[in-house]
Structure formats: C-alpha cells, structure tokens
Design a protein around this motif. Structure first.
Motif, PDB file in Angstrom:
ATOM      1  N   ASP A  44     -25.493  -0.529 -36.605  1.00  0.00           N
ATOM      2  CA  ASP A  44     -24.582  -1.669 -36.441  1.00  0.00           C
ATOM      3  C   ASP A  44     -23.865  -1.981 -37.747  1.00  0.00           C
ATOM      4  OD1 ASP A  44     -25.175  -2.024 -33.768  1.00  0.00           O
ATOM      5  OD2 ASP A  44     -26.854  -3.372 -34.181  1.00  0.00           O
ATOM      6  N   LYS A  45     -24.598  -1.914 -38.852  1.00  0.00           N
ATOM      7  CA  LYS A  45     -24.003  -2.206 -40.158  1.00  0.00           C
ATOM      8  C   LYS A  45     -22.934  -1.176 -40.504  1.00  0.00           C
ATOM      9  CE  LYS A  45     -27.979  -4.639 -42.144  1.00  0.00           C
ATOM     10  NZ  LYS A  45     -29.034  -4.634 -43.172  1.00  0.00           N
ATOM     11  N   GLU A  46     -23.177   0.077 -40.132  1.00  0.00           N
ATOM     12  CA  GLU A  46     -22.205   1.129 -40.414  1.00  0.00           C
ATOM     13  C   GLU A  46     -20.930   0.919 -39.602  1.00  0.00           C
ATOM     14  OE1 GLU A  46     -20.645   4.159 -42.449  1.00  0.00           O
ATOM     15  OE2 GLU A  46     -22.623   3.247 -42.779  1.00  0.00           O
ATOM     16  N   VAL A  47     -21.109   0.509 -38.325  1.00  0.00           N
ATOM     17  CA  VAL A  47     -19.948   0.212 -37.473  1.00  0.00           C
ATOM     18  C   VAL A  47     -19.156  -0.955 -38.044  1.00  0.00           C
ATOM     19  CG1 VAL A  47     -19.232  -0.658 -35.209  1.00  0.00           C
ATOM     20  CG2 VAL A  47     -20.986   1.122 -35.365  1.00  0.00           C
ATOM     21  N   LEU A  48     -19.865  -2.003 -38.479  1.00  0.00           N
ATOM     22  CA  LEU A  48     -19.215  -3.183 -39.054  1.00  0.00           C
ATOM     23  C   LEU A  48     -18.476  -2.813 -40.336  1.00  0.00           C
ATOM     24  CD1 LEU A  48     -18.772  -6.233 -38.901  1.00  0.00           C
ATOM     25  CD2 LEU A  48     -20.920  -6.541 -40.157  1.00  0.00           C
ATOM     26  N   ARG A  49     -19.112  -1.999 -41.157  1.00  0.00           N
ATOM     27  CA  ARG A  49     -18.494  -1.559 -42.414  1.00  0.00           C
ATOM     28  C   ARG A  49     -17.219  -0.769 -42.137  1.00  0.00           C
ATOM     29  NH1 ARG A  49     -18.729   3.094 -45.369  1.00  0.00           N
ATOM     30  NH2 ARG A  49     -18.403   2.898 -47.620  1.00  0.00           N
ATOM     31  N   GLU A  50     -17.268   0.139 -41.159  1.00  0.00           N
ATOM     32  CA  GLU A  50     -16.101   0.953 -40.814  1.00  0.00           C
ATOM     33  C   GLU A  50     -14.973   0.070 -40.273  1.00  0.00           C
ATOM     34  OE1 GLU A  50     -13.645   4.124 -40.501  1.00  0.00           O
ATOM     35  OE2 GLU A  50     -15.632   4.041 -41.475  1.00  0.00           O
ATOM     36  N   ARG A  51     -15.338  -0.926 -39.485  1.00  0.00           N
ATOM     37  CA  ARG A  51     -14.347  -1.838 -38.927  1.00  0.00           C
ATOM     38  C   ARG A  51     -13.638  -2.619 -40.028  1.00  0.00           C
ATOM     39  NH1 ARG A  51     -16.926  -5.775 -34.851  1.00  0.00           N
ATOM     40  NH2 ARG A  51     -17.380  -3.779 -33.821  1.00  0.00           N
ATOM     41  N   ARG A  52     -14.425  -3.077 -40.997  1.00  0.00           N
ATOM     42  CA  ARG A  52     -13.824  -3.846 -42.096  1.00  0.00           C
ATOM     43  C   ARG A  52     -12.947  -2.962 -42.965  1.00  0.00           C
ATOM     44  NH1 ARG A  52     -18.661  -7.996 -44.106  1.00  0.00           N
ATOM     45  NH2 ARG A  52     -18.528  -9.391 -42.283  1.00  0.00           N
ATOM     46  N   LEU A  53     -13.353  -1.724 -43.160  1.00  0.00           N
ATOM     47  CA  LEU A  53     -12.535  -0.795 -43.941  1.00  0.00           C
ATOM     48  C   LEU A  53     -11.192  -0.550 -43.259  1.00  0.00           C
ATOM     49  CD1 LEU A  53     -15.171   1.867 -45.116  1.00  0.00           C
ATOM     50  CD2 LEU A  53     -13.902   0.252 -46.559  1.00  0.00           C
ATOM     51  N   GLN A  54     -11.227  -0.416 -41.930  1.00  0.00           N
ATOM     52  CA  GLN A  54      -9.996  -0.217 -41.174  1.00  0.00           C
ATOM     53  C   GLN A  54      -9.085  -1.444 -41.263  1.00  0.00           C
ATOM     54  OE1 GLN A  54      -8.822   2.547 -39.729  1.00  0.00           O
ATOM     55  NE2 GLN A  54     -10.641   3.622 -40.495  1.00  0.00           N
ATOM     56  N   GLN A  55      -9.704  -2.633 -41.208  1.00  0.00           N
ATOM     57  CA  GLN A  55      -8.929  -3.866 -41.329  1.00  0.00           C
ATOM     58  C   GLN A  55      -8.268  -3.971 -42.696  1.00  0.00           C
ATOM     59  OE1 GLN A  55     -11.933  -6.795 -40.425  1.00  0.00           O
ATOM     60  NE2 GLN A  55     -11.481  -6.793 -38.217  1.00  0.00           N
ATOM     61  N   MET A  56      -9.025  -3.612 -43.731  1.00  0.00           N
ATOM     62  CA  MET A  56      -8.486  -3.641 -45.093  1.00  0.00           C
ATOM     63  C   MET A  56      -7.354  -2.631 -45.252  1.00  0.00           C
ATOM     64  SD  MET A  56     -12.070  -4.010 -47.203  1.00  0.00           S
ATOM     65  CE  MET A  56     -11.317  -3.744 -48.803  1.00  0.00           C
ATOM     66  N   LYS A  57      -7.520  -1.455 -44.640  1.00  0.00           N
ATOM     67  CA  LYS A  57      -6.493  -0.422 -44.710  1.00  0.00           C
ATOM     68  C   LYS A  57      -5.209  -0.890 -44.037  1.00  0.00           C
ATOM     69  CE  LYS A  57      -5.580   4.401 -43.498  1.00  0.00           C
ATOM     70  NZ  LYS A  57      -6.110   5.614 -42.825  1.00  0.00           N
ATOM     71  N   LYS A  58      -5.346  -1.501 -42.854  1.00  0.00           N
ATOM     72  CA  LYS A  58      -4.179  -2.002 -42.129  1.00  0.00           C
ATOM     73  C   LYS A  58      -3.475  -3.102 -42.919  1.00  0.00           C
ATOM     74  CE  LYS A  58      -5.698  -0.931 -37.407  1.00  0.00           C
ATOM     75  NZ  LYS A  58      -6.096  -1.492 -36.086  1.00  0.00           N
ATOM     76  N   MET A  59      -4.276  -3.981 -43.535  1.00  0.00           N
ATOM     77  CA  MET A  59      -3.678  -5.057 -44.315  1.00  0.00           C
ATOM     78  C   MET A  59      -2.941  -4.504 -45.533  1.00  0.00           C
ATOM     79  SD  MET A  59      -2.835  -8.096 -44.775  1.00  0.00           S
ATOM     80  CE  MET A  59      -3.668  -8.816 -43.350  1.00  0.00           C
ATOM     81  N   ALA A  60      -3.515  -3.486 -46.169  1.00  0.00           N
ATOM     82  CA  ALA A  60      -2.862  -2.864 -47.318  1.00  0.00           C
ATOM     83  C   ALA A  60      -1.545  -2.211 -46.904  1.00  0.00           C
ATOM     84  CB  ALA A  60      -3.790  -1.829 -47.939  1.00  0.00           C
ATOM     85  N   GLU A  61      -1.537  -1.593 -45.737  1.00  0.00           N
ATOM     86  CA  GLU A  61      -0.316  -0.968 -45.222  1.00  0.00           C
ATOM     87  C   GLU A  61       0.747  -2.020 -44.919  1.00  0.00           C
ATOM     88  OE1 GLU A  61      -1.737   1.192 -41.869  1.00  0.00           O
ATOM     89  OE2 GLU A  61      -2.441   2.911 -43.045  1.00  0.00           O
ATOM     90  N   LYS A  62       0.297  -3.134 -44.312  1.00  0.00           N
ATOM     91  CA  LYS A  62       1.226  -4.233 -44.028  1.00  0.00           C
ATOM     92  C   LYS A  62       1.824  -4.787 -45.313  1.00  0.00           C
ATOM     93  CE  LYS A  62      -0.213  -6.359 -39.661  1.00  0.00           C
ATOM     94  NZ  LYS A  62      -0.738  -7.606 -39.047  1.00  0.00           N
ATOM     95  N   ARG A  63       0.964  -5.005 -46.284  1.00  0.00           N
ATOM     96  CA  ARG A  63       1.419  -5.572 -47.557  1.00  0.00           C
ATOM     97  C   ARG A  63       2.427  -4.634 -48.245  1.00  0.00           C
ATOM     98  NH1 ARG A  63      -0.416  -9.559 -50.968  1.00  0.00           N
ATOM     99  NH2 ARG A  63       0.211  -9.307 -53.158  1.00  0.00           N
ATOM    100  N   SER A  64       2.141  -3.346 -48.187  1.00  0.00           N
ATOM    101  CA  SER A  64       3.041  -2.364 -48.794  1.00  0.00           C
ATOM    102  C   SER A  64       4.410  -2.392 -48.108  1.00  0.00           C
ATOM    103  CB  SER A  64       2.423  -0.971 -48.681  1.00  0.00           C
ATOM    104  OG  SER A  64       3.296   0.004 -49.210  1.00  0.00           O
ATOM    105  N   ARG A  65       4.389  -2.500 -46.784  1.00  0.00           N
ATOM    106  CA  ARG A  65       5.644  -2.556 -46.038  1.00  0.00           C
ATOM    107  C   ARG A  65       6.402  -3.836 -46.363  1.00  0.00           C
ATOM    108  NH1 ARG A  65       7.484  -4.806 -41.338  1.00  0.00           N
ATOM    109  NH2 ARG A  65       9.209  -3.691 -40.319  1.00  0.00           N
TER     110      ARG A  65
END
Length: 218
Positions: A44-65
């Motif tokens: 569960d912790k690994e799934v949560l960690r992966e989810r947060r990493l994806q959220q951070m990646k999307k936010m970084a992409e949004k910010r860059s745009r």
C-alpha cells in the motif's frame, strides 16, 4: 495610556488564540496522516508513493507549461489581437484594463505580487484607451477594472476599489481573496487568510486607539 495598552494586549491575545487554533488543526491533520500510514502495509505504501510521484510529475509539467506561457510575471499586452491569444492559451487570466493614473498604479503593485504567488493564473494588463474595441465589447467604463477570465470567457469583474474597501489602501490579501472568490486563482492556506484578517483587525484597532479624537483616548 492604560486603556490603549489593554486594547493592544487584547488584540494580541486574539491573534495568539487564532494562531494556536490553526497550529492545532495542522498538528491534528499530520497525526491523522501518520496514523493512516502506520496502518498501511508495504504494498500500500508503495502504491501511495507512486501516486504521489505521479502527482508531483504532473504538477511540475503544469508549472513548466504555465511559465512558458508567461505565468509568474505581470506583463502588458501590446494590442487587442494579443489579448485574444492570451485568453485562449491560459485557462485562468486576470486582465487589468488601465490608464496612466494613480489608482491603476496601485492595482499594478498588488497584481505584480499576486502574479508571482499564483503561477496557475496569467496576470496581464492592457491600456484601455488604446483598446477601444475591447473596452466597448467588454463594457469597460471605470478604471481600473479587472476582467476575470476563465476558459477564454469573461466570467467576472472587479470594478474600481468598491469591493476592496472603497479606498486605495487595501491590502494584497484583500484582492487575493476577491480573486479566489471568483475562482480565477487557486487559494491555498485557510490559515494565512485567518492570520491576515487578524493582523488587519489589530492594525485597525491600534490606529483607532492612537487617534486623539477617539473615545478610548478620552
């Protein structure tokens, strides 16, 4: 002097109480999240960690745009044609219709600050006197006027300073709250709003108490 001191102390106690309330709420939230994590197994912790990493990646992409589109800075639109390009490119836009006068310069000051704090929104200004078609189409009469634009459509207006206290000494936080109410910026941090209001109330009380014509000083 004794009366003034008691008023200041009372205001400080109110601020202190509100700060403690906010701090307690944050602490409780953290405790709740820690407890929830403790109950998770390794998968569960690994799934949560992966989810947060994806959220951070999307936010970084949004910010860059956003930054590539000119977000994060308060800039002037040179002409009416450029206005349409700006509002089509960004989901949220605050456009200040201005002319060279003091009230518009006051608005400039606050928008320059908010542009850096809210990179999710494009902050621009356009000279209303040089944009007669836009001014007529959007019914811009009083300056300054902020056109609050979402998804390429004008959704709301801030006309003059009437909604900001009616004077030119309103705070950046006052304007920020008005824009958040219109949902043209993403307002995060209920605690900062509480504290800013408390500071404003304290400042007002101190100013009134310092007035020699006030009933308190009599």
């Amino acid at each position: 002097m004794l009366v003034l001191y008691s008023i200041d102390l009372c205001d400080l106690q109110i601020v202190e109480k509100q700060v403690l309330t906010v701090a307690k709420a944050v602490e409780d939230k953290l405790d709740e999240e820690i407890s929830a994590l403790d109950r998770l197994d390794l998968d569960d912790k690994e799934v949560l960690r992966e989810r947060r990493l994806q959220q951070m990646k999307k936010m970084a992409e949004k910010r860059s745009r956003w930054m590539s589109l000119g977000h994060g800075e308060y800039s002037e639109i040179p002409n009416e044609k450029e206005f349409f390009s700006v509002v089509k490119a960004s989901e949220r836009v605050v456009c200040h219709f201005f002319r060279e006068n003091w009230p518009c310069k006051v608005m400039d000051k606050h928008l320059s600050i908010l542009a850096k704090q809210h990179v999710e929104t494009r902050f621009v200004k356009i000279n209303a006197e040089k944009s007669p078609y836009l001014a007529e189409k959007l019914r811009i009469v009083v300056l300054p006027t902020l056109a609050l634009i979402k998804n390429a459509k004008v959704d709301n207006y801030v006309v003059g300073f009437d909604e900001l206290g009616g004077t030119d000494d309103f705070s950046t936080e006052d304007l920020e709250e008005r824009l958040a109410k219109a949902e043209v910026i993403i307002f995060e941090g209920e605690s900062s709003r509480i504290l800013s209001k408390s500071k404003a109330q304290t400042k007002k009380s101190v100013r009134q108490s310092s007035n020699p014509d006030s009933s308190d000083s009599e």
